[in-house]
Enzyme design. Structure first.
Site, PDB file in Angstrom:
ATOM      1  N   LYS A  11       0.946  -1.194  -0.006  1.00 53.95           N
ATOM      2  CA  LYS A  11      -0.132   0.052  -0.226  1.00 53.95           C
ATOM      3  C   LYS A  11       0.790   1.166  -0.161  1.00 53.95           C
ATOM      4  CE  LYS A  11      -3.023   2.315   3.302  1.00 53.95           C
ATOM      5  NZ  LYS A  11      -3.935   2.240   4.565  1.00 53.95           N
ATOM      6  N   PRO A 191       4.483   8.727   0.783  1.00 54.71           N
ATOM      7  CA  PRO A 191       4.336   8.120  -0.310  1.00 54.71           C
ATOM      8  C   PRO A 191       6.066   7.468  -0.466  1.00 54.71           C
ATOM      9  CG  PRO A 191       3.447  10.105  -0.596  1.00 54.71           C
ATOM     10  CD  PRO A 191       3.747  10.224   0.762  1.00 54.71           C
ATOM     11  N   SER A 192       6.013   6.587  -1.251  1.00 54.84           N
ATOM     12  CA  SER A 192       7.347   5.722  -1.656  1.00 54.84           C
ATOM     13  C   SER A 192       8.187   5.612  -0.500  1.00 54.84           C
ATOM     14  CB  SER A 192       8.091   6.687  -2.680  1.00 54.84           C
ATOM     15  OG  SER A 192       7.398   7.262  -3.737  1.00 54.84           O
ATOM     16  N   ARG A 193       7.627   4.980   0.708  1.00 54.74           N
ATOM     17  CA  ARG A 193       8.362   4.474   1.816  1.00 54.74           C
ATOM     18  C   ARG A 193       8.974   5.408   2.405  1.00 54.74           C
ATOM     19  NH1 ARG A 193       4.520   1.811   1.372  1.00 54.74           N
ATOM     20  NH2 ARG A 193       4.433  -0.558   0.985  1.00 54.74           N
ATOM     21  N   LEU A 194       9.015   6.743   2.019  1.00 54.22           N
ATOM     22  CA  LEU A 194       9.819   7.868   2.756  1.00 54.22           C
ATOM     23  C   LEU A 194       8.648   8.514   3.788  1.00 54.22           C
ATOM     24  CD1 LEU A 194      11.154   9.588  -0.506  1.00 54.22           C
ATOM     25  CD2 LEU A 194      12.042   7.919   1.299  1.00 54.22           C
TER      26      LEU A 194
END
Ligand SMILES: Cc1cc2nc3c(=O)[nH]c(=O)nc-3n(C[C@H](O)[C@H](O)[C@H](O)COP(=O)(O)O)c2cc1C
Length: 214
Positions: A11, A191-194
């Protein structure tokens, strides 16, 4: 070979953000803000958290408990004082609580020393519980091996008989623990695991914040 392959489940997060500037000065105030927010969307068990302790071989052990009270001085849950977790806390009175609020894409970790709450506080909470839960506390030798379910039913009947016409008071082997926070980490999915991670650490009597890499 698809059995058990769950690597496709993922997700992306992004409904909110968190920074050192946006968090409140005190982690318990920040926790309250997020808790109240989660209450709006999370459903009935917003107060469920994973309580992690260490067993006698230093193995970490986690289980869900329900947070029942929180304030500047700590986070309180209730349990059986003879349970496995209680025995672990007796030997090693340090623990952490981890909350996950899926609908808000948030995690909070609270770490600290654990103490029993005063008996009168446990008494007050016990007396508020529904009768079934009060009987259950007396009836269940939590964490011990029992022969079958009937054992519990029989115990409940015994307890009912014992207290017939009498006040169902709190068993001494059941009560609260308070986790006194020394570190609290707030995690907001991005977002984007950041992701955003802001950790509060107690330095002397001051809370200091740091941003951690996700
Ligand atoms: C949603 C949920 C809430 C729970 N709440 C509590 C609780 O507040 N106190 C408690 O002692 N156990 C609670 N339990 C049961 C514990 O997870 C655990 O099975 C039990 O406390 C025995 O743990 P122990 O053998 O490590 O001591 C809850 C379990 C679930 C799934």
């Amino acid at each position: 070979m698809s059995k058990g392959n769950v690597q496709g489940i993922r997700k992306d997060y992004g409904i909110d953000e968190l920074s050192k500037d946006s968090v409140l000065d005190n982690p318990v105030d920040q926790f309250e803000l997020w808790f109240k927010d989660a209450m709006k969307t999370e459903g009935s068990e917003v107060n469920a958290c994973t309580l992690s302790t260490l067993d006698e071989n230093q193995f970490p052990e986690g289980r869900i408990v329900l947070l029942k009270f929180f304030a500047e001085d700590g986070f309180t849950f209730y349990t059986n004082y003879e349970s496995k977790k209680a025995q672990q806390l007796e030997k090693h009175p340090l623990a952490s609580m981890t909350f996950y609020w899926r609908t808000r894409e948030r995690q909070v970790r609270v770490k600290g020393r654990v103490e029993k709450v005063p008996a009168e506080i446990s008494d007050a909470y016990y007396s508020e519980r529904p009768e079934g839960s009060r009987l259950g506390a007396w009836a269940s030798p939590q964490s011990q091996e029992i022969p079958d379910r009937q054992f519990l039913r029989d115990r409940v009947e015994e307890v009912k008989k014992k207290f017939e016409g009498k006040e169902l008071y709190r068993p001494e082997f059941w009560g609260g623990y308070i986790l006194i926070p020394s570190e609290v980490e707030f995690w907001q999915g991005r977002p984007s695991r950041l992701h955003d991670r802001i950790v509060f650490t107690l330095e002397g009597d001051k809370w200091v914040t740091k941003r951690l890499a996700p």
